[in-house]
Design an enzyme around this catalytic site. Structure first.
Site, short mmCIF file in Angstrom:
data_model
loop_
_atom_site.label_atom_id
_atom_site.label_comp_id
_atom_site.label_asym_id
_atom_site.label_seq_id
_atom_site.Cartn_x
_atom_site.Cartn_y
_atom_site.Cartn_z
N TRP A 13 15.79 12.60 49.03
CA TRP A 13 15.71 12.07 47.67
C TRP A 13 15.84 10.55 47.66
O TRP A 13 15.13 9.86 46.94
CB TRP A 13 16.77 12.73 46.81
CG TRP A 13 16.68 12.52 45.33
CD1 TRP A 13 17.75 12.32 44.49
CD2 TRP A 13 15.52 12.49 44.49
NE1 TRP A 13 17.31 12.17 43.18
CE2 TRP A 13 15.94 12.27 43.16
CE3 TRP A 13 14.15 12.63 44.74
CZ2 TRP A 13 15.06 12.18 42.08
CZ3 TRP A 13 13.26 12.54 43.67
CH2 TRP A 13 13.72 12.33 42.36
N GLY A 135 16.18 15.28 36.17
CA GLY A 135 14.98 15.89 35.62
C GLY A 135 14.23 16.67 36.67
O GLY A 135 14.62 16.70 37.84
N SER A 137 12.13 17.19 39.41
CA SER A 137 11.53 16.28 40.39
C SER A 137 11.89 16.72 41.80
O SER A 137 13.07 16.82 42.13
CB SER A 137 12.02 14.84 40.15
OG SER A 137 13.44 14.81 40.03
N ALA A 139 11.60 15.74 45.86
CA ALA A 139 11.47 14.52 46.64
C ALA A 139 10.06 14.34 47.20
O ALA A 139 9.51 13.23 47.17
CB ALA A 139 12.50 14.53 47.77
N LYS A 190 22.08 23.96 36.30
CA LYS A 190 20.83 24.63 36.66
C LYS A 190 20.85 25.06 38.13
O LYS A 190 20.16 26.01 38.51
CB LYS A 190 19.63 23.74 36.34
CG LYS A 190 19.62 22.37 37.02
CD LYS A 190 18.99 22.37 38.39
CE LYS A 190 19.08 21.01 39.05
NZ LYS A 190 18.53 21.01 40.43
N ASP A 243 14.32 20.81 34.22
CA ASP A 243 14.85 20.93 35.58
C ASP A 243 15.14 22.39 35.92
O ASP A 243 14.93 22.83 37.05
CB ASP A 243 16.12 20.09 35.70
CG ASP A 243 16.34 19.57 37.11
OD1 ASP A 243 15.55 19.91 38.00
OD2 ASP A 243 17.32 18.83 37.31
N SER A 253 13.17 24.10 46.13
CA SER A 253 14.53 23.93 45.63
C SER A 253 15.52 24.52 46.64
O SER A 253 15.42 25.69 47.00
CB SER A 253 14.69 24.64 44.28
OG SER A 253 16.05 24.87 43.98
N ASN A 255 18.60 25.24 46.14
CA ASN A 255 19.41 26.29 45.50
C ASN A 255 18.63 27.59 45.36
O ASN A 255 19.16 28.67 45.62
CB ASN A 255 19.90 25.79 44.14
CG ASN A 255 20.91 24.66 44.27
OD1 ASN A 255 22.07 24.88 44.57
ND2 ASN A 255 20.45 23.44 44.07
N GLU A 275 24.05 22.80 46.54
CA GLU A 275 25.04 22.24 45.63
C GLU A 275 25.56 23.28 44.65
O GLU A 275 26.72 23.24 44.23
CB GLU A 275 24.45 21.05 44.88
CG GLU A 275 25.46 20.23 44.12
CD GLU A 275 26.54 19.64 45.01
OE1 GLU A 275 27.73 19.93 44.76
OE2 GLU A 275 26.21 18.92 45.96
#
EC number: 1.1.1.94
Length: 326
Positions: A13, A135, A137, A139, A190, A243, A253, A255, A275
């Site tokens: 990121w 938001g 996004s 990387a 989220k 998001d 993602s 997660n 996370e």
């Protein structure tokens, strides 16, 4: 007049945001601890550890000298993992000029204290202006210059507007808001819901179950946002609903991928910790504290603790008392 954007963090990121800044015509400086990464970015225009298949913009200047990176910066982007933010800025924060706003680019809640990232940094650097960027996004998309829209939040409206103008570029559009806590709340929670969505797909429950989890999860996010005094338009915006949609639907993602692996019964010990794993128990406790009904977030916390299986979690959710939709 030349503008300088400093990025603290040489991960995916951080690298992407440095590339975005360079493409926007700014003097883009990137701080990374690893000397080999710095050499590779400066010499080969690639980060060998992250996004290695992407050629980075020529304007990025990487360095292991944090003081040189932040000196004279018009904005400092702190791209440090949420659970490492306190230590990272305790170490580097004294180098950041007071005139340079700090833009937090990590989404999470501190595990030991339950504080949002802006609250953590306000304790460490009380005299600095603090903002957050959040938001839908990824990387790789940002590093490639693909169209992306995010939200920049700061409680000072002028700073929020200036940062949005500064960070916006040819393919990177920033909206401004003063609802800092609302933006951070959506970005943190989220991640927990993305684990639920991934676990459902990984277990083979199908797209219908995924859609139900995301939609009802968003209802929980709205209730939590209301308790945290977040504005409804913030939760409905890019840093909330936007998001959530992205994170709950793509294997890019971390997660969602963690949830997929969990649902498939894969060994998670060698997988990078998402996370949302750290955030889930904090979010569940937050809901209990404010007497908020959040059965999906509660289920994710219990699942990660090994208290229930995915099948048991889904059965419990389906057998809850019927109610009108909220």
């Amino acid at each position: 007049m030349s503008t300088k954007i400093a990025v603290l963090g040489g991960g995916a990121w951080g690298t992407a945001l440095a590339a975005m800044a360079a493409k926007g015509g700014h003097e883009s400086w990137l701080y990374a601890r690893d000397a080999e990464t710095v050499v590779a970015i400066n010499k080969d225009r690639r980060n060998p550890c992250y996004l290695g298949d992407i050629t980075l913009a020529d304007g990025i200047r990487a360095s292991t000298d944090a003081a040189a990176v932040v000196t004279g910066a018009d904005a400092v982007l702190a791209v440090i993992p949420a659970q490492a933010m306190r230590n990272g800025l305790s170490e580097l924060g004294t180098l950041i000029p007071q005139a340079s706003p700090i833009v937090l680019c990590a989404k999470g809640i501190e595990q030991n204290t339950g504080r949002l990232m802006s609250e953590v940094v306000a304790e460490i650097l009380p005299d600095h202006r603090i903002a957050a960027l959040s938001g839908p996004s990824f990387a790789s998309d940002v590093a490639r210059g693909l169209p992306t829209a995010v939200t920049v939040a700061c409680e000072d409206a002028n700073t929020a507007d200036r940062l949005a103008a500064l960070l916006s570029g040819p393919a990177f559009r920033c909206y401004s808001t003063t609802d800092l806590k609302g933006v951070e709340t959506g970005g943190a929670l989220k991640n927990v819901l993305a684990i639920a969505a991934g676990a459902a797909i990984g277990r083979g429950y199908g797209a219908s179950a995924q859609a139900a989890l995301v939609t009802r999860g968003f209802a929980e996010l709205r209730r939590i946002g209301q308790a945290m005094s977040a504005r409804p338009e913030t939760i409905m915006g890019l840093s909330g609903l936007g998001d959530l949609m992205l994170t709950c639907s793509s294997s890019q993602s971390r997660n969602y991928s963690y949830g997929l692996a969990l649902g498939r019964g894969e060994d998670l010990t060698s997988r990078p910790l998402a996370e949302g794993v750290a955030t889930a128990p904090i979010a569940a406790e937050l809901c209990r504290k404010h007497n908020i009904s959040a059965p999906i977030i509660d289920a994710v916390g219990a699942l990660l603790d090994g208290k229930i299986t995915i099948d048991e979690a889904v059965t419990a959710l389906l057998n809850r008392p019927l109610k009108t939709e909220d």
